[in-house]
Design a protein around this motif. Structure first.
Motif, PDB file in Angstrom:
ATOM      1  N   GLU A 175       4.199  -7.676  -4.748  1.00  0.00           N
ATOM      2  CA  GLU A 175       4.544  -7.366  -3.436  1.00  0.00           C
ATOM      3  C   GLU A 175       3.578  -6.530  -2.582  1.00  0.00           C
ATOM      4  OE1 GLU A 175       8.284  -5.364  -3.322  1.00  0.00           O
ATOM      5  OE2 GLU A 175       9.340  -7.422  -3.253  1.00  0.00           O
ATOM      6  N   GLU A 176       2.862  -5.494  -3.388  1.00  0.00           N
ATOM      7  CA  GLU A 176       1.780  -5.105  -2.654  1.00  0.00           C
ATOM      8  C   GLU A 176       0.629  -6.104  -1.916  1.00  0.00           C
ATOM      9  OE1 GLU A 176       0.208  -1.173  -4.019  1.00  0.00           O
ATOM     10  OE2 GLU A 176       1.945  -0.855  -4.973  1.00  0.00           O
ATOM     11  N   ALA A 179       2.098  -7.632   0.799  1.00  0.00           N
ATOM     12  CA  ALA A 179       2.275  -6.912   2.081  1.00  0.00           C
ATOM     13  C   ALA A 179       0.726  -6.892   2.726  1.00  0.00           C
ATOM     14  CB  ALA A 179       2.760  -5.424   1.656  1.00  0.00           C
ATOM     15  N   LEU A 183      -0.419  -8.452   6.430  1.00  0.00           N
ATOM     16  CA  LEU A 183      -0.982  -7.502   7.461  1.00  0.00           C
ATOM     17  C   LEU A 183      -2.230  -7.932   8.038  1.00  0.00           C
ATOM     18  CD1 LEU A 183       0.384  -4.024   5.874  1.00  0.00           C
ATOM     19  CD2 LEU A 183       1.092  -4.895   7.973  1.00  0.00           C
ATOM     20  N   VAL A 194      -6.591  -2.934  -2.453  1.00  0.00           N
ATOM     21  CA  VAL A 194      -5.043  -2.828  -2.962  1.00  0.00           C
ATOM     22  C   VAL A 194      -4.914  -3.017  -4.445  1.00  0.00           C
ATOM     23  CG1 VAL A 194      -2.823  -3.638  -2.988  1.00  0.00           C
ATOM     24  CG2 VAL A 194      -3.838  -3.402  -0.805  1.00  0.00           C
ATOM     25  N   ASN A 198      -5.124   0.180  -7.758  1.00  0.00           N
ATOM     26  CA  ASN A 198      -4.026   0.354  -8.363  1.00  0.00           C
ATOM     27  C   ASN A 198      -4.264   0.277 -10.017  1.00  0.00           C
ATOM     28  OD1 ASN A 198      -2.167   0.709  -6.464  1.00  0.00           O
ATOM     29  ND2 ASN A 198      -1.595  -1.494  -6.171  1.00  0.00           N
TER      30      ASN A 198
ATOM     31  N   ALA B  84       7.186  -1.983  -1.003  1.00  0.00           N
ATOM     32  CA  ALA B  84       5.841  -2.807  -1.165  1.00  0.00           C
ATOM     33  C   ALA B  84       4.756  -1.782  -0.610  1.00  0.00           C
ATOM     34  CB  ALA B  84       5.681  -3.973  -0.706  1.00  0.00           C
ATOM     35  N   LEU B  85       4.933  -0.378  -0.384  1.00  0.00           N
ATOM     36  CA  LEU B  85       3.958   0.642   0.149  1.00  0.00           C
ATOM     37  C   LEU B  85       2.728   0.624  -0.709  1.00  0.00           C
ATOM     38  CD1 LEU B  85       6.058   3.410   1.429  1.00  0.00           C
ATOM     39  CD2 LEU B  85       5.059   1.549   2.619  1.00  0.00           C
ATOM     40  N   PHE B  86       1.635   0.671  -0.251  1.00  0.00           N
ATOM     41  CA  PHE B  86       0.618   1.111  -1.186  1.00  0.00           C
ATOM     42  C   PHE B  86       0.399   2.237  -1.945  1.00  0.00           C
ATOM     43  CE2 PHE B  86      -1.187  -1.773   2.349  1.00  0.00           C
ATOM     44  CZ  PHE B  86      -0.958  -2.712   1.646  1.00  0.00           C
ATOM     45  N   ARG B  87       0.793   2.279  -3.129  1.00  0.00           N
ATOM     46  CA  ARG B  87       1.221   3.558  -3.881  1.00  0.00           C
ATOM     47  C   ARG B  87       0.061   4.433  -3.917  1.00  0.00           C
ATOM     48  NH1 ARG B  87       2.543   0.624  -9.093  1.00  0.00           N
ATOM     49  NH2 ARG B  87       2.697  -1.196  -7.825  1.00  0.00           N
ATOM     50  N   HIS B  88      -1.363   4.301  -3.850  1.00  0.00           N
ATOM     51  CA  HIS B  88      -2.453   5.021  -3.982  1.00  0.00           C
ATOM     52  C   HIS B  88      -2.807   5.540  -2.533  1.00  0.00           C
ATOM     53  CE1 HIS B  88      -4.079   0.865  -3.081  1.00  0.00           C
ATOM     54  NE2 HIS B  88      -5.126   1.636  -2.727  1.00  0.00           N
ATOM     55  N   MET B  89      -2.188   4.979  -1.493  1.00  0.00           N
ATOM     56  CA  MET B  89      -2.477   5.568  -0.092  1.00  0.00           C
ATOM     57  C   MET B  89      -1.579   6.451   0.485  1.00  0.00           C
ATOM     58  SD  MET B  89      -3.809   1.903   1.768  1.00  0.00           S
ATOM     59  CE  MET B  89      -4.643   0.633   0.902  1.00  0.00           C
ATOM     60  N   PHE B  97      -3.103   0.424   7.427  1.00  0.00           N
ATOM     61  CA  PHE B  97      -4.012  -0.634   6.697  1.00  0.00           C
ATOM     62  C   PHE B  97      -4.211  -1.947   7.526  1.00  0.00           C
ATOM     63  CE2 PHE B  97      -3.946  -4.223   4.257  1.00  0.00           C
ATOM     64  CZ  PHE B  97      -4.813  -3.786   3.042  1.00  0.00           C
ATOM     65  N   ARG B 149       4.544   0.265   9.248  1.00  0.00           N
ATOM     66  CA  ARG B 149       3.198  -0.331   8.829  1.00  0.00           C
ATOM     67  C   ARG B 149       3.201  -1.885   9.344  1.00  0.00           C
ATOM     68  NH1 ARG B 149       2.298  -1.447   2.352  1.00  0.00           N
ATOM     69  NH2 ARG B 149       4.323  -2.796   2.909  1.00  0.00           N
TER      70      ARG B 149
END
Lengths: 284, 347
Positions: A175-176, A179, A183, A194, A198, B84-89, B97, B149
């Protein structure tokens, strides 16, 4: 919450006697099979004093073994890094025909005895092998030479990074990435911004394990090396030769380098695990 | 930007996820795709967003073919069920982004990026969270950041996949009103997927009811509720009682296999027969739920339960108790021939 945790502790607590027995058994086992050999390596290496130890390590043959080991690991680790990331990315993020076959193939080096994989290379590229005559005609030497050692090392170590990353990337889903693409990110931007951040801790963990195995590999490399002193000996092979010549101090001195490497690997591995945990993305 | 979908098909193996879909989405409209899980609504949304590929059919954005363009070129904002947010940001970097990955020539300078991100964070009322990481936010906050976002790249179309599905009931209610207000301010053509009929009816301008890869009905919330086009829509939106022509011929008003669909609040209860079509029943259950009273009755000869909803006032006018013998009669109903797209025909 904490009351619940206490409750669980109490309900699963064994009597002190059982705890003591279990801990003692585990400790004795550790000392006998891990601690004692490690101690023996350093004890034997230094049994004739530091001077002889240093001398043994400064031998040209020892140096060339160290160099060759670094060359083999220096090629195998980056090669498997690229392959491992590519394979894990493909398997975790895409559905395609032959996906499960690829997963099985990646596990192959784990399933096959290293000696057998070494033999396969000899059968393929050796003087009597399938491609032997062609290689000879073009004056390319793979077996009993450095390229063969690198090839064998790459083969034996290639599951490490991919195996580490596949479950991690599968659990993270795609999903990331979706996304990011929606974008407006390109494939490369998605990967660098991304995906890679991760998986960075899992990747580092895989690299450490891969490197440890690449430097310590004996079986496969032994078959393709030909044991030419100062030419095609890696550290583990050099230890064997010295030992067979009853040169115990030198053998254990070189072996202590490998033991040291193992200790450093363990330390770095623990550090990576600790860092990954404190940054909030557990590895497993 | 308007969206036109023509004869769209999508198959997963032997399973038809989308079966000849035709749909027109007006510019600036907020449209809900409503249906049970597995009805193809998410597949349709993902194809519009370019995250999945259709097998055949046409997709036009403002009259221009969109299937030729990949997801990054469609200028579509996508909001995922699980954020689905970017977890490391950080939250700030998440919103930034889309601005940072623009080609060099179109990229804004750092000050402009900063200004825009804070503007968006203010829009979703979460500017104070800019330096946090997604893991430190609540579900509702995460989804609002995900929306900010998606809006950062100034999309012409906004797609939301079960945007409130992972949130608890209270937050969900709050967020959908907020989304409606936001849409009224921004007027971006938006499609959101939901399996929650209440959500669809409350938020959307128009509702598309889907089932088994097909569109059952397209209409305003009022239309799909008051005038369901098919038995499926009747059953999926709101509660309904079925009366089969075998047992209740006077109501279906025709011979042969037919079923009358009656909403629970469209049934009258009386202690005396209203007319000669009234059905004698026995009260099995009376339960007051907030502003309404739910009554379950069973006809004397069968044990099939009929659900009736009464307002407090009407209940107080004719009080009922369990075991009462009463008469019921539908004020309003709809008859469907059995077999007429009728997958839920009365057993």
């Amino acid at each position: 919450m904490s009351a619940q945790a206490t409750q669980r502790k109490i309900s699963t607590r064994e009597s002190p006697g059982v705890t003591l027995v279990l801990v003692t058994v585990a400790l004795i086992y550790l000392v006998l099979f891990l601690g004692l050999p490690l101690f023996a390596v350093f004890y034997e290496a230094l049994s004739k004093g530091w001077t002889l130890y240093w001398k043994a390590l400064q031998e040209p043959d020892a140096w060339s073994a160290i160099k060759l080991t670094f060359i083999a690991a220096g090629i195998a680790v980056p090669a498997n890094l690229v392959f491992g990331v590519a394979a894990a990315w493909a398997i975790a993020k895409f559905e395609f025909k032959g996906r499960s076959l690829l997963i099985t193939l990646i596990d192959l080096p784990f399933a096959v005895s290293p000696v057998v994989s070494g033999l396969v290379y000899v059968l393929l590229f050796g003087a009597q092998g399938w491609f032997g005559p062609w290689l000879q005609a073009h004056d390319i030497k793979l077996i009993f030479a450095v390229p063969g050692i690198v090839l064998a090392t790459v083969f034996v170590t290639f599951p490490f990074i991919a195996r580490e990353l596949i479950p991690l990337m599968q659990s993270q889903g795609k999903e990331e990435e979706e996304a990011a693409v929606s974008l407006g990110a390109s494939g490369w931007q998605t990967f660098w911004r991304v995906t890679l951040p991760n998986i960075k801790w899992g990747l580092l963990y895989g690299v450490i394990l891969c490197n440890a195995r690449a430097m310590g590999e004996f079986g496969a490399v032994s078959v393709v090396s030909g044991h030419v002193r100062g030419m095609t000996n890696t550290l583990p092979l050099h230890v064997e030769i010295l030992y067979n010549e009853y040169n115990f101090v030198a053998a254990f001195a070189v072996a202590s380098l490998l033991a040291l490497l193992a200790l450093v690997t363990l330390l770095v591995k623990a550090l990576v695990e600790w860092q990954a945990k404190s940054s909030g993305d557990p590895l497993h | 930007m308007s969206i036109t979908i023509e004869n769209l098909n999508k198959q997963f193996g032997t399973y038809k996820a989308l079966d000849d879909i035709n749909l027109e989405v007006n510019s600036g409209e907020l449209l809900a795709l409503l249906g049970p899980s597995g009805c193809g609504k998410t597949s349709l949304l993902r194809i519009i967003g370019g995250l999945d590929v259709a097998d055949s059919g046409r997709l036009l954005f403002h009259g221009e073919d969109a299937l030729q363009r990949n997801a990054r070129e469609r200028n579509v904002g996508f909001v995922f069920q699980h954020y689905a947010l970017f977890r490391h940001m950080t939250v700030f970097e998440n919103v930034a982004f889309g601005l940072r990955v623009k080609p060099k020539k179109q990229r804004h300078n750092e000050a402009e990026i900063k200004r825009r991100v804070h503007e968006l964070l203010n829009l979703v009322q979460l500017d104070w969270l800019a330096d946090r990481y997604p893991a430190q936010l609540s579900g509702g906050q995460r989804q609002r950041i995900a929306l900010a976002r998606a809006l950062a790249v100034e999309p012409k179309i906004l797609l939301l996949d079960e945007p409130f599905g992972a949130l608890d009931a209270q937050v969900r209610k709050e967020l959908r009103r907020w989304l409606r207000r936001l849409h009224d301010d921004l007027h971006i053509t938006s499609i959101f997927v939901t399996h929650d009929q209440e959500e669809a009816l409350e938020v959307a301008d128009r509702v598309v009811v889907m089932n088994k890869g097909r569109i059952e009905q397209i209409g305003t919330p009022d239309e799909v509720y008051a005038k369901p086009a098919t038995p499926f829509v009747y059953q999926f939106i709101g509660n309904v009682n079925l009366f089969h022509s075998r047992d209740h011929a006077p109501w279906t008003q025709q011979h042969g296999d037919a079923v009358a669909y009656v909403r629970p609040h469209d049934i009258d209860i009386s202690h005396t027969p209203q007319d000669d079509t009234a059905l004698p029943v026995e009260v099995k259950l009376v339960r007051a739920i907030g502003s309404i009273v739910r009554v379950e009755v069973a006809a004397d000869e069968s044990c099939e339960l009929v659900e009736i909803e009464l307002s407090r006032e009407r209940f107080d006018a004719t009080p009922l108790a369990i075991g009462d013998k009463v008469f019921i009669r539908p004020r309003q109903f709809r008859v469907f021939q059995a077999g007429e797209k009728n997958e839920f025909s009365a057993a």
